[in-house]
Design a protein around this motif. Structure first.
Motif, PDB file in Angstrom:
ATOM      1  N   LEU A   1      44.673  72.850   7.016  1.00 58.21           N
ATOM      2  CA  LEU A   1      46.024  72.294   8.029  1.00 58.21           C
ATOM      3  C   LEU A   1      46.304  70.877   7.944  1.00 58.21           C
ATOM      4  O   LEU A   1      47.020  70.247   8.255  1.00 58.21           O
ATOM      5  CB  LEU A   1      45.511  72.722   9.318  1.00 58.21           C
ATOM      6  CG  LEU A   1      45.762  74.476   9.425  1.00 58.21           C
ATOM      7  CD1 LEU A   1      45.143  74.871  10.845  1.00 58.21           C
ATOM      8  CD2 LEU A   1      46.916  74.972   9.128  1.00 58.21           C
ATOM      9  N   GLU A   2      45.324  70.094   7.281  1.00 58.01           N
ATOM     10  CA  GLU A   2      45.189  68.593   7.440  1.00 58.01           C
ATOM     11  C   GLU A   2      45.242  67.957   6.038  1.00 58.01           C
ATOM     12  O   GLU A   2      45.466  66.718   5.970  1.00 58.01           O
ATOM     13  CB  GLU A   2      43.929  68.222   8.133  1.00 58.01           C
ATOM     14  CG  GLU A   2      44.204  68.603   9.551  1.00 58.01           C
ATOM     15  CD  GLU A   2      42.661  68.199  10.113  1.00 58.01           C
ATOM     16  OE1 GLU A   2      41.844  67.662   9.575  1.00 58.01           O
ATOM     17  OE2 GLU A   2      42.816  68.447  11.329  1.00 58.01           O
ATOM     18  N   GLY A   3      45.533  68.786   4.904  1.00 56.94           N
ATOM     19  CA  GLY A   3      46.132  68.259   3.598  1.00 56.94           C
ATOM     20  C   GLY A   3      44.901  67.760   2.876  1.00 56.94           C
ATOM     21  O   GLY A   3      44.974  67.549   1.489  1.00 56.94           O
TER      22      GLY A   3
ATOM     23  N   GLY B   1      37.722  68.554   9.216  1.00 56.92           N
ATOM     24  CA  GLY B   1      39.478  69.051   9.136  1.00 56.92           C
ATOM     25  C   GLY B   1      39.506  70.534   9.726  1.00 56.92           C
ATOM     26  O   GLY B   1      38.438  70.762  10.430  1.00 56.92           O
ATOM     27  N   ARG B   2      40.460  70.861   9.558  1.00 56.52           N
ATOM     28  CA  ARG B   2      40.838  72.081  10.223  1.00 56.52           C
ATOM     29  C   ARG B   2      41.513  73.081   9.244  1.00 56.52           C
ATOM     30  O   ARG B   2      42.396  72.673   8.405  1.00 56.52           O
ATOM     31  CB  ARG B   2      41.766  72.049  11.432  1.00 56.52           C
ATOM     32  CG  ARG B   2      42.123  73.066  12.380  1.00 56.52           C
ATOM     33  CD  ARG B   2      42.679  72.584  13.560  1.00 56.52           C
ATOM     34  NE  ARG B   2      42.916  73.977  14.617  1.00 56.52           N
ATOM     35  CZ  ARG B   2      42.533  74.235  15.538  1.00 56.52           C
ATOM     36  NH1 ARG B   2      41.948  73.295  16.304  1.00 56.52           N
ATOM     37  NH2 ARG B   2      43.102  75.366  16.230  1.00 56.52           N
ATOM     38  N   PHE B   3      41.017  74.465   9.263  1.00 63.93           N
ATOM     39  CA  PHE B   3      41.702  75.174   8.262  1.00 63.93           C
ATOM     40  C   PHE B   3      41.875  76.770   8.713  1.00 63.93           C
ATOM     41  O   PHE B   3      41.186  77.046   9.738  1.00 63.93           O
ATOM     42  CB  PHE B   3      40.900  75.375   7.020  1.00 63.93           C
ATOM     43  CG  PHE B   3      39.773  75.821   7.022  1.00 63.93           C
ATOM     44  CD1 PHE B   3      39.647  77.360   6.792  1.00 63.93           C
ATOM     45  CD2 PHE B   3      38.553  75.194   7.090  1.00 63.93           C
ATOM     46  CE1 PHE B   3      38.074  77.615   6.945  1.00 63.93           C
ATOM     47  CE2 PHE B   3      37.256  75.561   7.343  1.00 63.93           C
ATOM     48  CZ  PHE B   3      37.024  77.076   7.239  1.00 63.93           C
ATOM     49  N   THR B   4      42.953  77.599   8.119  1.00 65.84           N
ATOM     50  CA  THR B   4      42.913  78.887   8.563  1.00 65.84           C
ATOM     51  C   THR B   4      42.218  79.957   8.093  1.00 65.84           C
ATOM     52  O   THR B   4      41.684  79.524   6.881  1.00 65.84           O
ATOM     53  CB  THR B   4      44.536  79.322   8.444  1.00 65.84           C
ATOM     54  OG1 THR B   4      44.688  79.433   7.148  1.00 65.84           O
ATOM     55  CG2 THR B   4      45.382  78.618   9.224  1.00 65.84           C
ATOM     56  N   ALA B   5      41.787  81.062   8.418  1.00 66.87           N
ATOM     57  CA  ALA B   5      40.926  82.079   7.705  1.00 66.87           C
ATOM     58  C   ALA B   5      41.366  83.438   8.181  1.00 66.87           C
ATOM     59  O   ALA B   5      41.931  83.598   9.406  1.00 66.87           O
ATOM     60  CB  ALA B   5      39.269  81.863   8.314  1.00 66.87           C
ATOM     61  N   ASP B   6      41.328  84.159   7.215  1.00 67.79           N
ATOM     62  CA  ASP B   6      41.856  85.807   7.462  1.00 67.79           C
ATOM     63  C   ASP B   6      40.644  86.585   6.713  1.00 67.79           C
ATOM     64  O   ASP B   6      40.443  86.521   5.684  1.00 67.79           O
ATOM     65  CB  ASP B   6      43.176  85.860   6.680  1.00 67.79           C
ATOM     66  CG  ASP B   6      43.820  87.265   6.733  1.00 67.79           C
ATOM     67  OD1 ASP B   6      43.113  87.887   7.339  1.00 67.79           O
ATOM     68  OD2 ASP B   6      44.982  87.532   6.231  1.00 67.79           O
TER      69      ASP B   6
END
Length: 119
Positions: A25-27, A54-59
């Motif tokens: 989410l931060e590139g 950093g920050r990221f999504t997970a599914d």
């Protein structure tokens, strides 16, 4: 014949070059990983992963994940808005169907085992 496999010191394991984290989410977040073992049917995989802050999504719609943090510190943000900090030495499970975000506070390395739906 089935035999035990040993992978040595996973803190020192070379994971290769870091690449851009696609769900960041931060590139500018980077990750590296090495798969150490995969079941014959391809439904279970275990390996080592490392990621920069950093920050990221997970599914986890397609698989559950068992994690053991070797180094670093993260916060897991559940879809319901709750969060949990987890650090080196801790283990956790992201069950099948889990959706959320990870915040990586410092360079983090984990052992992971992914288990496909239906296993």
């Amino acid at each position: 014949m089935i035999s035990v496999e040993n992978f040595g010191d996973l803190l020192d394991l070379d994971l290769g070059a870091f690449t851009s984290k696609p769900t960041s989410l931060e590139g500018n977040q980077k990750e590296a990983a090495v798969s150490l073992w995969t079941s014959l049917d391809g439904k279970i995989e275990s390996g080592v992963w490392e990621c920069t802050p950093g920050r990221f999504t997970a599914d986890r719609s397609e698989n559950a994940e068992i994690c053991h943090i070797l180094a670093g510190r993260v916060t897991l943000h559940n879809a319901d808005g709750t969060a949990r900090q987890i650090g080196a030495g801790e283990m956790f499970v992201l069950p099948l169907g889990w959706h959320g975000e990870w915040t990586i506070h410092e360079l983090t390395r984990k052992i992971y085992t992914m288990v496909a739906a239906g296993v």
